[in-house]
Design a protein around this motif. Structure first.
Motif, PDB file in Angstrom:
ATOM      1  N   VAL A   1       0.097   9.493   5.318  1.00 12.06           N
ATOM      2  CA  VAL A   1      -0.438  10.104   6.532  1.00 12.06           C
ATOM      3  C   VAL A   1      -0.613   9.032   7.596  1.00 12.06           C
ATOM      4  N   SER A   2      -0.820   9.446   8.845  1.00  5.86           N
ATOM      5  CA  SER A   2      -1.001   8.501   9.935  1.00  5.86           C
ATOM      6  C   SER A   2      -2.197   7.595   9.657  1.00  5.86           C
ATOM      7  N   GLN A   3      -2.048   6.306  10.016  1.00  5.08           N
ATOM      8  CA  GLN A   3      -3.105   5.330   9.820  1.00  5.08           C
ATOM      9  C   GLN A   3      -4.201   5.444  10.874  1.00  5.08           C
ATOM     10  N   THR A   4      -3.970   6.199  11.924  1.00  7.70           N
ATOM     11  CA  THR A   4      -4.774   6.123  13.133  1.00  7.70           C
ATOM     12  C   THR A   4      -6.264   6.293  12.891  1.00  7.70           C
ATOM     13  N   LYS A   5      -6.661   7.273  12.076  1.00  7.17           N
ATOM     14  CA  LYS A   5      -8.077   7.589  11.943  1.00  7.17           C
ATOM     15  C   LYS A   5      -8.662   7.180  10.605  1.00  7.17           C
ATOM     16  N   LEU A   6      -7.954   6.323   9.876  1.00  9.76           N
ATOM     17  CA  LEU A   6      -8.431   5.903   8.563  1.00  9.76           C
ATOM     18  C   LEU A   6      -9.288   4.648   8.661  1.00  9.76           C
ATOM     19  N   SER A   7     -10.197   4.483   7.712  1.00  8.13           N
ATOM     20  CA  SER A   7     -10.984   3.261   7.608  1.00  8.13           C
ATOM     21  C   SER A   7     -10.104   2.128   7.103  1.00  8.13           C
ATOM     22  N   LYS A   8     -10.652   0.900   7.109  1.00  3.23           N
ATOM     23  CA  LYS A   8      -9.903  -0.249   6.597  1.00  3.23           C
ATOM     24  C   LYS A   8      -9.479  -0.002   5.154  1.00  3.23           C
ATOM     25  N   GLU A   9     -10.416   0.479   4.333  1.00  2.07           N
ATOM     26  CA  GLU A   9     -10.080   0.732   2.938  1.00  2.07           C
ATOM     27  C   GLU A   9      -9.068   1.862   2.824  1.00  2.07           C
ATOM     28  N   GLY A  10      -9.236   2.870   3.655  1.00  4.59           N
ATOM     29  CA  GLY A  10      -8.299   3.988   3.646  1.00  4.59           C
ATOM     30  C   GLY A  10      -6.901   3.573   4.044  1.00  4.59           C
ATOM     31  N   ARG A  11      -6.792   2.677   5.024  1.00  9.01           N
ATOM     32  CA  ARG A  11      -5.482   2.184   5.455  1.00  9.01           C
ATOM     33  C   ARG A  11      -4.793   1.433   4.324  1.00  9.01           C
ATOM     34  N   GLU A  12      -5.571   0.583   3.636  1.00  8.33           N
ATOM     35  CA  GLU A  12      -4.994  -0.209   2.548  1.00  8.33           C
ATOM     36  C   GLU A  12      -4.501   0.697   1.426  1.00  8.33           C
ATOM     37  N   TRP A  13      -5.302   1.700   1.070  1.00 10.14           N
ATOM     38  CA  TRP A  13      -4.889   2.638   0.017  1.00 10.14           C
ATOM     39  C   TRP A  13      -3.681   3.448   0.472  1.00 10.14           C
ATOM     40  N   ASN A  14      -3.657   3.828   1.738  1.00  8.24           N
ATOM     41  CA  ASN A  14      -2.620   4.706   2.269  1.00  8.24           C
ATOM     42  C   ASN A  14      -1.232   4.086   2.188  1.00  8.24           C
ATOM     43  N   VAL A  15      -1.148   2.759   2.338  1.00  9.50           N
ATOM     44  CA  VAL A  15       0.166   2.099   2.353  1.00  9.50           C
ATOM     45  C   VAL A  15       0.412   1.230   1.124  1.00  9.50           C
ATOM     46  N   ALA A  16      -0.507   1.255   0.176  1.00  6.07           N
ATOM     47  CA  ALA A  16      -0.323   0.439  -1.024  1.00  6.07           C
ATOM     48  C   ALA A  16       0.958   0.856  -1.753  1.00  6.07           C
ATOM     49  N   GLY A  17       1.862  -0.083  -1.936  1.00  8.93           N
ATOM     50  CA  GLY A  17       3.107   0.195  -2.637  1.00  8.93           C
ATOM     51  C   GLY A  17       4.070   1.073  -1.875  1.00  8.93           C
ATOM     52  N   ALA A  18       3.860   1.216  -0.547  1.00 13.50           N
ATOM     53  CA  ALA A  18       4.687   2.143   0.232  1.00 13.50           C
ATOM     54  C   ALA A  18       6.074   1.592   0.530  1.00 13.50           C
ATOM     55  N   PHE A  19       6.267   0.269   0.396  1.00 11.51           N
ATOM     56  CA  PHE A  19       7.530  -0.340   0.802  1.00 11.51           C
ATOM     57  C   PHE A  19       8.174  -1.098  -0.352  1.00 11.51           C
ATOM     58  N   GLU A  20       9.478  -1.189  -0.268  1.00 12.43           N
ATOM     59  CA  GLU A  20      10.214  -2.021  -1.207  1.00 12.43           C
ATOM     60  C   GLU A  20      11.334  -2.723  -0.452  1.00 12.43           C
ATOM     61  N   MET A  21      11.787  -3.843  -1.009  1.00  8.55           N
ATOM     62  CA  MET A  21      12.844  -4.613  -0.368  1.00  8.55           C
ATOM     63  C   MET A  21      14.202  -4.009  -0.716  1.00  8.55           C
ATOM     64  N   VAL A  22      15.039  -3.861   0.288  1.00 12.10           N
ATOM     65  CA  VAL A  22      16.398  -3.374   0.066  1.00 12.10           C
ATOM     66  C   VAL A  22      17.178  -4.447  -0.691  1.00 12.10           C
ATOM     67  N   PRO A  23      17.870  -4.106  -1.777  1.00 11.40           N
ATOM     68  CA  PRO A  23      18.649  -5.119  -2.513  1.00 11.40           C
ATOM     69  C   PRO A  23      19.640  -5.834  -1.592  1.00 11.40           C
ATOM     70  N   GLN A  24      19.696  -7.157  -1.727  1.00 12.35           N
ATOM     71  CA  GLN A  24      20.537  -7.971  -0.862  1.00 12.35           C
ATOM     72  C   GLN A  24      21.687  -8.593  -1.659  1.00 12.35           C
ATOM     73  N   LYS A  25      22.908  -8.526  -1.110  1.00  9.18           N
ATOM     74  CA  LYS A  25      24.034  -9.181  -1.757  1.00  9.18           C
ATOM     75  C   LYS A  25      23.890 -10.698  -1.699  1.00  9.18           C
ATOM     76  N   LYS A  26      23.369 -11.177  -0.564  1.00 14.33           N
ATOM     77  CA  LYS A  26      23.189 -12.609  -0.404  1.00 14.33           C
ATOM     78  C   LYS A  26      21.969 -12.852   0.459  1.00 14.33           C
ATOM     79  N   MET A  27      21.048 -13.676  -0.020  1.00 15.62           N
ATOM     80  CA  MET A  27      19.820 -13.960   0.697  1.00 15.62           C
ATOM     81  C   MET A  27      20.010 -15.201   1.570  1.00 15.62           C
ATOM     82  N   PRO A  28      19.584 -15.160   2.841  1.00 11.42           N
ATOM     83  CA  PRO A  28      19.665 -16.361   3.686  1.00 11.42           C
ATOM     84  C   PRO A  28      18.898 -17.518   3.063  1.00 11.42           C
ATOM     85  N   THR A  29      19.362 -18.712   3.333  1.00 12.21           N
ATOM     86  CA  THR A  29      18.713 -19.907   2.785  1.00 12.21           C
ATOM     87  C   THR A  29      17.880 -20.652   3.813  1.00 12.21           C
TER      88      THR A  29
END
Length: 238
Positions: A150-178
């Motif tokens: 849900v939108s982060q706009t009206k959530l508390s600090k704790e609510g924001r952290e819970w709301n996005v916990a684990g929400a993202f993952e890294m796209v697999p990369q063929k080659k990582m920059p060095t």
């Protein structure tokens, strides 16, 4: 009047997006008074810590412009704001970015596909593109969102952290920059919950230094109140 101003006048009835007052001097979105206010605010970037760069404070004017970017189908507002910010050549954030290892990779916080279909574009990606063009660098779509929150706009600090916990993952990369620096890009930094969730998705072995860059910093209520009081005092003394 150029074609961009004509479109702005047709769509918005020649009303400034900052103050809502009708004007024939829009550029195409702000009147001269609001442009001057935005220029003043561009001199007040915020650095919540050494790894976070915020280009403008959250004020009624900048809140209106971010709202237009996100909800009024004005993707060009991202470039408009970045080009008038302290990320311009010679300004303080541009100087800070110039010290980072190159190339700069501007990584937008992703929208969930459902939200992207609804909005038509990702505002963070528009901001990342504007920063890459203004500061020199590349847009790197490194993350994807795997949960719909849900939108982060009206959530508390704790609510924001819970709301996005684990929400993202890294796209697999063929080659990582060095070499280079990753800058995670979002529209507003409030508690840092969203960008922290992105950083967590990188893992401890990510090979590049990582920073965060947002258009706005949502200040604590006390700071905003102090700013308003200072302005009243200055006005009363004139």
């Amino acid at each position: 009047m150029n074609w961009l101003e004509s479109i702005g006048g047709f769509v918005f009835g020649m009303e400034c997006l900052g103050c809502g007052v009708a004007s024939e001097s829009l550029d195409p979105w702000l009147c001269p008074a609001c442009r001057a206010e935005l220029e003043k605010m561009s001199k007040a970037p915020h650095f919540p810590n050494g790894d976070v760069f915020c280009l403008f404070p959250m004020r009624p004017l900048t809140r209106n412009l971010i709202h237009a970017l996100k909800y009024k189908s004005i993707p060009g507002m991202a470039t408009y704001l970045v080009k008038r910010s302290c990320a311009r050549a010679g300004e303080v954030v541009a100087q800070e970015l110039s010290l980072l290892p190159k190339p700069l990779y501007f990584v937008p916080v992703p929208l969930h596909p459902a939200r992207l279909r609804e909005r038509g574009y990702n505002q963070a990606e528009k901001i990342a593109g504007a920063l890459a063009s203004t500061c020199g660098g590349k847009v790197w779509r490194l993350f994807r969102r795997r949960t719909f929150v849900v939108s982060q706009t009206k959530l508390s600090k704790e609510g924001r952290e819970w709301n996005v916990a684990g929400a993202f993952e890294m796209v697999p990369q063929k080659k990582m920059p060095t070499c280079g620096t990753v800058l995670v890009v979002d529209d507003v930094f409030t508690t840092g919950a969203t960008t922290s969730s992105c950083l967590g998705a990188l893992g401890q072995d990510f090979p590049l230094p990582v920073k965060v860059c947002t258009l706005l910093y949502d200040e604590p209520a006390t700071a905003a109140a102090d700013f308003a009081a200072d302005n009243r005092t200055a006005w009363d003394s004139m």
